[in-house]
Design a protein around this motif. Structure first.
Motif, short mmCIF file in Angstrom:
data_model
loop_
_atom_site.label_atom_id
_atom_site.label_comp_id
_atom_site.label_asym_id
_atom_site.label_seq_id
_atom_site.Cartn_x
_atom_site.Cartn_y
_atom_site.Cartn_z
N ILE A 110 0.83 -1.21 0.00
CA ILE A 110 0.00 0.00 0.00
C ILE A 110 0.86 1.26 0.00
O ILE A 110 0.65 2.18 -0.79
CB ILE A 110 -0.98 -0.02 1.19
CG1 ILE A 110 -2.04 -1.10 0.94
CG2 ILE A 110 -1.62 1.35 1.42
CD1 ILE A 110 -2.90 -1.43 2.13
N VAL A 111 1.87 1.28 0.85
CA VAL A 111 2.77 2.44 0.90
C VAL A 111 3.52 2.58 -0.42
O VAL A 111 3.64 3.68 -0.98
CB VAL A 111 3.75 2.32 2.09
CG1 VAL A 111 4.80 3.40 2.04
CG2 VAL A 111 2.98 2.38 3.41
N ALA A 112 4.02 1.47 -0.94
CA ALA A 112 4.77 1.50 -2.21
C ALA A 112 3.86 1.96 -3.37
O ALA A 112 4.31 2.68 -4.26
CB ALA A 112 5.37 0.14 -2.50
N SER A 113 2.62 1.55 -3.35
CA SER A 113 1.68 1.96 -4.41
C SER A 113 1.47 3.47 -4.39
O SER A 113 1.39 4.10 -5.45
CB SER A 113 0.34 1.25 -4.24
OG SER A 113 0.47 -0.13 -4.39
N LEU A 114 1.37 4.04 -3.21
CA LEU A 114 1.21 5.49 -3.11
C LEU A 114 2.49 6.22 -3.51
O LEU A 114 2.43 7.30 -4.11
CB LEU A 114 0.75 5.89 -1.71
CG LEU A 114 -0.66 5.39 -1.37
CD1 LEU A 114 -0.98 5.65 0.08
CD2 LEU A 114 -1.70 6.03 -2.28
N ALA A 115 3.64 5.63 -3.22
CA ALA A 115 4.90 6.21 -3.69
C ALA A 115 4.95 6.17 -5.22
O ALA A 115 5.40 7.14 -5.87
CB ALA A 115 6.09 5.46 -3.09
N TRP A 116 4.49 5.09 -5.81
CA TRP A 116 4.43 4.97 -7.28
C TRP A 116 3.48 6.02 -7.85
O TRP A 116 3.78 6.67 -8.85
CB TRP A 116 3.94 3.57 -7.66
CG TRP A 116 3.92 3.32 -9.13
CD1 TRP A 116 2.92 3.67 -10.00
CD2 TRP A 116 4.91 2.67 -9.92
NE1 TRP A 116 3.24 3.28 -11.27
CE2 TRP A 116 4.46 2.66 -11.25
CE3 TRP A 116 6.14 2.10 -9.62
CZ2 TRP A 116 5.20 2.08 -12.27
CZ3 TRP A 116 6.87 1.53 -10.64
CH2 TRP A 116 6.40 1.53 -11.94
N LEU A 117 2.33 6.18 -7.21
CA LEU A 117 1.35 7.19 -7.62
C LEU A 117 2.02 8.55 -7.73
O LEU A 117 1.81 9.28 -8.71
CB LEU A 117 0.21 7.25 -6.60
CG LEU A 117 -0.83 8.35 -6.76
CD1 LEU A 117 -1.73 8.07 -7.94
CD2 LEU A 117 -1.63 8.49 -5.48
N GLU A 121 3.27 8.46 -11.58
CA GLU A 121 2.05 9.01 -12.17
C GLU A 121 1.86 10.49 -11.91
O GLU A 121 0.96 11.12 -12.47
CB GLU A 121 0.83 8.22 -11.68
CG GLU A 121 0.90 6.75 -12.13
CD GLU A 121 -0.32 5.98 -11.72
OE1 GLU A 121 -1.40 6.24 -12.29
OE2 GLU A 121 -0.19 5.13 -10.81
N GLY A 122 2.71 11.06 -11.06
CA GLY A 122 2.69 12.50 -10.85
C GLY A 122 1.54 13.02 -10.02
O GLY A 122 1.24 14.22 -10.05
N THR A 123 0.89 12.15 -9.24
CA THR A 123 -0.21 12.58 -8.38
C THR A 123 0.21 12.41 -6.93
O THR A 123 0.53 11.30 -6.50
CB THR A 123 -1.48 11.73 -8.65
OG1 THR A 123 -1.86 11.91 -10.01
CG2 THR A 123 -2.61 12.13 -7.74
N ASP A 146 -2.88 12.30 -0.95
CA ASP A 146 -3.49 13.28 -0.05
C ASP A 146 -3.39 12.79 1.41
O ASP A 146 -2.82 11.75 1.68
CB ASP A 146 -4.94 13.58 -0.46
CG ASP A 146 -5.86 12.38 -0.38
OD1 ASP A 146 -5.58 11.42 0.38
OD2 ASP A 146 -6.90 12.39 -1.08
N ARG A 147 -3.94 13.56 2.31
CA ARG A 147 -3.80 13.21 3.73
C ARG A 147 -4.48 11.90 4.06
O ARG A 147 -4.03 11.17 4.94
CB ARG A 147 -4.32 14.33 4.62
CG ARG A 147 -5.81 14.51 4.57
CD ARG A 147 -6.26 15.57 5.53
NE ARG A 147 -7.64 15.90 5.22
CZ ARG A 147 -8.35 16.76 5.87
NH1 ARG A 147 -7.82 17.42 6.87
NH2 ARG A 147 -9.59 17.00 5.52
N TRP A 148 -5.56 11.56 3.37
CA TRP A 148 -6.25 10.30 3.63
C TRP A 148 -5.41 9.11 3.15
O TRP A 148 -5.40 8.06 3.78
CB TRP A 148 -7.64 10.30 3.02
CG TRP A 148 -8.45 11.42 3.61
CD1 TRP A 148 -8.85 12.56 2.98
CD2 TRP A 148 -8.87 11.55 4.96
NE1 TRP A 148 -9.52 13.39 3.84
CE2 TRP A 148 -9.55 12.78 5.08
CE3 TRP A 148 -8.76 10.75 6.09
CZ2 TRP A 148 -10.10 13.21 6.28
CZ3 TRP A 148 -9.32 11.18 7.28
CH2 TRP A 148 -9.98 12.40 7.37
N ASP A 149 -4.72 9.29 2.04
CA ASP A 149 -3.77 8.27 1.59
C ASP A 149 -2.69 8.06 2.64
O ASP A 149 -2.32 6.93 2.97
CB ASP A 149 -3.11 8.68 0.27
CG ASP A 149 -4.07 8.79 -0.90
OD1 ASP A 149 -5.03 8.00 -0.96
OD2 ASP A 149 -3.85 9.67 -1.75
N THR A 150 -2.17 9.16 3.16
CA THR A 150 -1.10 9.11 4.14
C THR A 150 -1.56 8.46 5.44
O THR A 150 -0.88 7.59 6.00
CB THR A 150 -0.55 10.52 4.42
OG1 THR A 150 -0.14 11.11 3.18
CG2 THR A 150 0.61 10.50 5.38
#
Length: 108
Positions: free
Chosen positions: A68-75, A79-81, A84-88
């Motif tokens: 999950i953390v790695a996916s958000l880092a990839w995002l 992907e340049g997005t 947000d705080r809810w992701d964090t």
């Protein structure tokens, strides 16, 4: 520390492999993208066999938080997005859960 490196490498290869399939299917990339996808996904599965835990299911559960953390880092990085705080907040909860599973005392 070794487990952390294995999980990080596994996450990179899984996400890269899945993204290659995504690119082929959703972004109209050539079917040749499926070759690195298969290689990356194979490496991902192979890497998880090196995690220092007794049971595969536990390794997969721990990996879920890392993924999950790695996916958000990839995002953010690919992907340049920016997450947000809810992701964090959500990813922090997942990492805490993964740490509980990894470091929790076990009866042997």
């Amino acid at each position: 520390m070794q487990n952390a490196l294995i999980f990080a490498a596994a996450a990179f290869f899984e996400i890269a492999g899945c993204f290659a399939v995504w690119g082929w299917w959703r972004l109209d990339k050539p079917a040749l993208w499926l070759i690195p996808a298969a290689v990356c996904l194979g490496l991902f599965a192979w890497l998880l066999t090196f995690v220092d835990v007794e049971h595969a299911g536990r390794a997969y559960a721990i990996y879920g938080g890392i993924y999950i953390v790695a996916s958000l880092a990839w995002l953010w990085a690919v992907e340049g997005t920016r997450p947000d705080r809810w992701d964090t907040i959500g990813s922090a909860i997942c990492i805490i859960g993964a740490a509980v599973i990894l470091y929790g005392p076990r009866q042997v």
